[in-house]
Design a protein around this motif. Sequence first.
Motif, PDB file in Angstrom:
ATOM      1  N   SER A  58       0.826  -1.210   0.000  1.00  0.00           N
ATOM      2  CA  SER A  58       0.000   0.000   0.000  1.00  0.00           C
ATOM      3  C   SER A  58       0.861   1.261   0.000  1.00  0.00           C
ATOM      4  N   VAL A  59       1.874   1.292   0.868  1.00  0.00           N
ATOM      5  CA  VAL A  59       2.752   2.466   0.964  1.00  0.00           C
ATOM      6  C   VAL A  59       3.525   2.676  -0.329  1.00  0.00           C
ATOM      7  N   SER A  60       3.865   1.589  -1.002  1.00  0.00           N
ATOM      8  CA  SER A  60       4.665   1.697  -2.230  1.00  0.00           C
ATOM      9  C   SER A  60       3.920   2.414  -3.351  1.00  0.00           C
ATOM     10  N   GLN A  61       2.600   2.565  -3.201  1.00  0.00           N
ATOM     11  CA  GLN A  61       1.843   3.330  -4.189  1.00  0.00           C
ATOM     12  C   GLN A  61       2.083   4.831  -4.055  1.00  0.00           C
ATOM     13  N   LYS A  62       2.583   5.237  -2.874  1.00  0.00           N
ATOM     14  CA  LYS A  62       2.824   6.661  -2.630  1.00  0.00           C
ATOM     15  C   LYS A  62       4.313   6.989  -2.575  1.00  0.00           C
ATOM     16  N   LEU A  63       5.135   5.972  -2.512  1.00  0.00           N
ATOM     17  CA  LEU A  63       6.573   6.181  -2.325  1.00  0.00           C
ATOM     18  C   LEU A  63       7.347   5.249  -3.242  1.00  0.00           C
ATOM     19  N   HIS A  64       8.277   5.797  -3.995  1.00  0.00           N
ATOM     20  CA  HIS A  64       9.106   4.977  -4.878  1.00  0.00           C
ATOM     21  C   HIS A  64      10.577   5.209  -4.542  1.00  0.00           C
ATOM     22  N   LEU A  65      11.252   4.143  -4.218  1.00  0.00           N
ATOM     23  CA  LEU A  65      12.667   4.208  -3.882  1.00  0.00           C
ATOM     24  C   LEU A  65      13.459   3.386  -4.897  1.00  0.00           C
ATOM     25  N   GLY A  66      14.677   3.792  -5.113  1.00  0.00           N
ATOM     26  CA  GLY A  66      15.554   3.044  -6.007  1.00  0.00           C
ATOM     27  C   GLY A  66      16.866   2.748  -5.317  1.00  0.00           C
ATOM     28  N   GLU A  67      17.561   1.760  -5.815  1.00  0.00           N
ATOM     29  CA  GLU A  67      18.826   1.373  -5.182  1.00  0.00           C
ATOM     30  C   GLU A  67      19.835   2.518  -5.195  1.00  0.00           C
ATOM     31  N   LYS A  68      19.712   3.402  -6.187  1.00  0.00           N
ATOM     32  CA  LYS A  68      20.679   4.493  -6.296  1.00  0.00           C
ATOM     33  C   LYS A  68      20.407   5.630  -5.305  1.00  0.00           C
ATOM     34  N   ASN A  69      19.161   5.729  -4.804  1.00  0.00           N
ATOM     35  CA  ASN A  69      18.852   6.829  -3.876  1.00  0.00           C
ATOM     36  C   ASN A  69      18.413   6.319  -2.508  1.00  0.00           C
ATOM     37  N   ILE A  70      18.959   5.172  -2.124  1.00  0.00           N
ATOM     38  CA  ILE A  70      18.535   4.548  -0.871  1.00  0.00           C
ATOM     39  C   ILE A  70      19.260   5.120   0.343  1.00  0.00           C
ATOM     40  N   GLN A  71      20.302   5.902   0.120  1.00  0.00           N
ATOM     41  CA  GLN A  71      21.094   6.411   1.240  1.00  0.00           C
ATOM     42  C   GLN A  71      20.275   7.308   2.168  1.00  0.00           C
ATOM     43  N   LYS A  72      19.435   8.174   1.580  1.00  0.00           N
ATOM     44  CA  LYS A  72      18.639   9.083   2.416  1.00  0.00           C
ATOM     45  C   LYS A  72      17.642   8.322   3.288  1.00  0.00           C
ATOM     46  N   PRO A  73      16.841   7.397   2.734  1.00  0.00           N
ATOM     47  CA  PRO A  73      15.938   6.616   3.592  1.00  0.00           C
ATOM     48  C   PRO A  73      16.669   5.850   4.692  1.00  0.00           C
ATOM     49  N   GLN A  74      17.834   5.310   4.359  1.00  0.00           N
ATOM     50  CA  GLN A  74      18.601   4.588   5.376  1.00  0.00           C
ATOM     51  C   GLN A  74      19.071   5.531   6.482  1.00  0.00           C
ATOM     52  N   SER A  75      19.471   6.738   6.092  1.00  0.00           N
ATOM     53  CA  SER A  75      19.902   7.734   7.085  1.00  0.00           C
ATOM     54  C   SER A  75      18.741   8.130   7.992  1.00  0.00           C
ATOM     55  N   VAL A  76      17.555   8.266   7.398  1.00  0.00           N
ATOM     56  CA  VAL A  76      16.367   8.614   8.186  1.00  0.00           C
ATOM     57  C   VAL A  76      16.077   7.521   9.209  1.00  0.00           C
ATOM     58  N   LEU A  77      16.115   6.268   8.774  1.00  0.00           N
ATOM     59  CA  LEU A  77      15.858   5.154   9.691  1.00  0.00           C
ATOM     60  C   LEU A  77      16.869   5.128  10.833  1.00  0.00           C
ATOM     61  N   GLU A  78      18.123   5.303  10.500  1.00  0.00           N
ATOM     62  CA  GLU A  78      19.170   5.303  11.529  1.00  0.00           C
ATOM     63  C   GLU A  78      18.949   6.447  12.519  1.00  0.00           C
ATOM     64  N   PHE A  79      18.560   7.601  12.001  1.00  0.00           N
ATOM     65  CA  PHE A  79      18.319   8.766  12.852  1.00  0.00           C
ATOM     66  C   PHE A  79      17.141   8.514  13.796  1.00  0.00           C
ATOM     67  N   LEU A  80      16.064   7.972  13.257  1.00  0.00           N
ATOM     68  CA  LEU A  80      14.884   7.698  14.079  1.00  0.00           C
ATOM     69  C   LEU A  80      15.210   6.692  15.186  1.00  0.00           C
ATOM     70  N   LYS A  81      15.891   5.637  14.824  1.00  0.00           N
ATOM     71  CA  LYS A  81      16.223   4.607  15.811  1.00  0.00           C
ATOM     72  C   LYS A  81      17.178   5.138  16.875  1.00  0.00           C
ATOM     73  N   ALA A  82      18.049   6.049  16.474  1.00  0.00           N
ATOM     74  CA  ALA A  82      18.980   6.651  17.433  1.00  0.00           C
ATOM     75  C   ALA A  82      18.257   7.557  18.422  1.00  0.00           C
ATOM     76  N   HIS A  83      17.027   7.953  18.075  1.00  0.00           N
ATOM     77  CA  HIS A  83      16.246   8.828  18.952  1.00  0.00           C
ATOM     78  C   HIS A  83      15.067   8.099  19.598  1.00  0.00           C
ATOM     79  N   GLY A  84      15.226   6.807  19.770  1.00  0.00           N
ATOM     80  CA  GLY A  84      14.257   6.053  20.567  1.00  0.00           C
ATOM     81  C   GLY A  84      13.065   5.497  19.820  1.00  0.00           C
ATOM     82  N   PHE A  85      13.066   5.596  18.495  1.00  0.00           N
ATOM     83  CA  PHE A  85      11.955   5.038  17.723  1.00  0.00           C
ATOM     84  C   PHE A  85      12.110   3.523  17.631  1.00  0.00           C
ATOM     85  N   LYS A  86      11.133   2.814  18.174  1.00  0.00           N
ATOM     86  CA  LYS A  86      11.122   1.361  18.043  1.00  0.00           C
ATOM     87  C   LYS A  86      10.470   1.002  16.708  1.00  0.00           C
TER      88      LYS A  86
END
Length: 377
Positions: A58-86
Amino acid sequence: MGAKVAMRNLLPLLQKRLLSTLSSSTPTLSPLSTDPSSSFTVDFLINSCGLSTNSALSVSQKLHLGEKNIQKPQSVLEFLKAHGFKEAHVVKLIEKRPGVLRRGVDTNLKPKFEFLIANGFVGELLPDLITSNPNVLERALESNIKPCFEYWKSILGSNDKFIAVSKRCAVLLTYDCKSIIQPNVELLIKEGVPEERVVKMIVAQPRIIYQRRDRMAYAINAVKNLGLEPKAPMFIYALRSMLSMNEFTWKKKIEVMKSFGWTEEEILQAFKRYPFQLSSSEEKIRRSMDFLLNTLKMEKQAIIACPKFLMYSTEKRLRPRYDVLKILNSKKLIEIGKKMNYLLVTEKRFLENYVIKFANEVPGLLEVYMGTTKTKR
């Protein structure tokens, strides 16, 4: 690695299967893409973010990621987890706002997180706030979030009070303070409601304060027309009750009470003593009135004197207690009389004074009380 490749190859088939299933029940749904970027997006959402397959599709209908631009999403995930996001926080946030994975960590997320942490949103308070109100990540820090926070602090008096209120109503941090909330606060104070009572009302029920101004003005005038002055302690409670319903619903509830022989004057007299009685649904008012008047044979004046009786649940409080008292009365252990104090006492005191006290003389009394409570619940 082999498992990931296999999963990626399997995703287009899953998408087709889901599309086939959904198209038979929801024909208006947009077709699901099966291109490689969509498959990669779903794969990332499942394996890196923790979303379920259906949610990821369902989410993939609103969001498209590619292997070449995956660095930003990965950085966001790392940032969230570093701030207590389970994982549960991450899933909830992405399902609500998939675009968060495209946010810049240094330019967008970090400044806002630092501001919130500095003002008391620490530990789970931070992820709870963000997942409850993802708009925080979309509002400008300098022109929206900071001014809004400062306004609330000036009204409530401290960061701690605002944090407590925002736990119940997270949208307050991103609501339009200048054009909606501030005019309502100023109107209440101008009408004569003491500022400390305005604060008390906001703390108790935050959503009340972001009514449309015309609706707030209407409710204030309606309560004043009932004979309650803004300076009266009961005014804010009557206002809260009035704002919880529209005029049509108010009239319907009045009609329910009139059907039991109450005059409008008696209804308003009771309302002014305990406004929340009319916050209940029409059906609850009807059930309570019927039980109090027809089963308990309570005098109407007793209800007017203590309208709180109408707030008690018939199934959870009134009937179980009445059943116990009826048994005790039949065995001449007590005399019910016309006083209904047994309805007002706490659960602990009722058990001590009427159930446990007579448990030896009336075997099974506790079972009667608890059985009634359980079966009616």
